[in-house]
Design a protein around this motif. Structure first.
Motif: not given
Length: 337
Positions: A36-43, A55-63, A86-91
């Protein structure tokens, strides 16, 4: 003569049918409710009771810092309480004594992080105060984390160690309210994948450790053992070289581990099943045509059902929010997608 020819043809048909069936792969990918959330990677993902959380991750513009939960009955819904870090990816995420801890990773400024925050699944709320990191892991991304018997474990990754940056790591820690460093017999690595079966963790592949599988059994820790056992290598001696990859996902169904997606020389579409009782890998049906190749996705198991969601193709600008269930015993059927 005619009867003899028919017998020979029948025998040949049985032979070729038998040979063909030996090469048939089993497994079916089934389209499920989209994330349901924004498409993302590294969640990150974790499971508590009947709910999986992503949760968390990266949408191509922002963590990102948003979290959603999923159940087989209710589908996806957003967690009202906001992740306090703070927002983050690869956690990474792990459970310890009924609470969940999410931390490490890298932020929008490419700064690696060394904090963890506690989530209470009973109330769907976050503790706004970062936990004490004394004796805990240093700042890093691409680490692994798992839980055995209410104790969390975190290790490997890419980041700082003894003042050195840009370094693959192999240090490992356990958390049961406080941090304790433990030994790890494996290699420095990042972007490995891990699954837990019968209170044993299996760390598979990853950058700088593509051919290795390590089992961790805390009951074997003693004066003479660190609890780690190197399993059969993923090499061409066993025809298992296609299991090798980084940024893959893994999940568990009925006491067997499954690894899919990720990257080696290119994006991997092969799906493999691990049987810990035999220390053996079997190839299953690859990602079907409707399932896009991807890396940096997440996976989870609910009620002995395995799911894959999110991910990206690095450098393409493509980010995913589709969710797929894998049934390892069903024949492939493209019509159910």
């Amino acid at each position: 003569m005619k009867q003899r020819l028919l017998i020979v043809l029948f025998a040949l048909s049985l032979f070729f049918t038998s040979c063909g069936s030996d090469n048939d792969l089993v497994g079916n990918w089934i389209k499920s409710s989209s994330f349901e959330g924004r498409a993302r990677s590294g969640a990150v993902s974790f499971v508590i009771g009947d709910y999986a959380y992503v949760g968390t991750g990266y949408d191509g513009k922002d963590a990102l810092k948003t979290f959603y939960k999923y159940s087989l009955q209710d589908g996806w819904s957003r967690i009202a309480s906001e992740f306090p870090g703070v927002p983050r990816r690869e956690a990474v995420a792990f459970e310890a004594n009924g609470k969940v801890y999410v931390g490490l990773g890298v932020d929008d400024d490419d700064e690696r992080l060394d904090d963890f925050y506690e989530f209470d699944p009973a109330t769907d709320t976050w503790n706004p105060t970062a936990i004490d990191m004394t004796n805990g892991p240093s700042a890093r991304q691409g680490a692994v984390a798992f839980t055995i018997q209410g104790i969390g474990y975190v290790g490997t990754g890419y980041g700082f160690q003894e003042g050195e940056d840009r370094n693959n790591l192999k240090d490992f820690y356990k958390f049961d309210g406080s941090w304790t460093k433990i030994a790890f017999d494996g290699e420095k690595s990042k972007n490995s994948t891990v699954f837990v079966i019968s209170d044993k963790a299996y760390i598979v592949s990853g950058e700088n450790s593509l051919k290795y599988v390590w089992e961790y059994d805390p009951t074997k820790v003693s004066e003479n053992s660190n609890g780690w056992t190197r399993k059969e290598d993923l090499d061409d001696d066993n025809n298992w070289e296609d299991v090798q990859r980084s940024q893959a996902i893994s999940f568990v169904i009925n006491g067997k581990g499954y690894i899919a997606t990720g990257r080696n020389s290119g994006l991997s579409r092969e799906v493999w099943e691990y049987d810990p009782t035999r220390d053996d890998w079997d190839e299953k049906t690859s990602l079907e045509d409707e399932v896009a190749s991807r890396e940096d996705a997440v996976a989870f198991s609910l009620n002995n059902r395995g799911f894959v969601t999110t991910g990206t193709v690095v450098g393409s600008g493509a980010y995913f929010d589709d969710t797929w269930e894998f049934n390892p015993t069903m024949d492939e059927d493209d019509n159910d997608n």
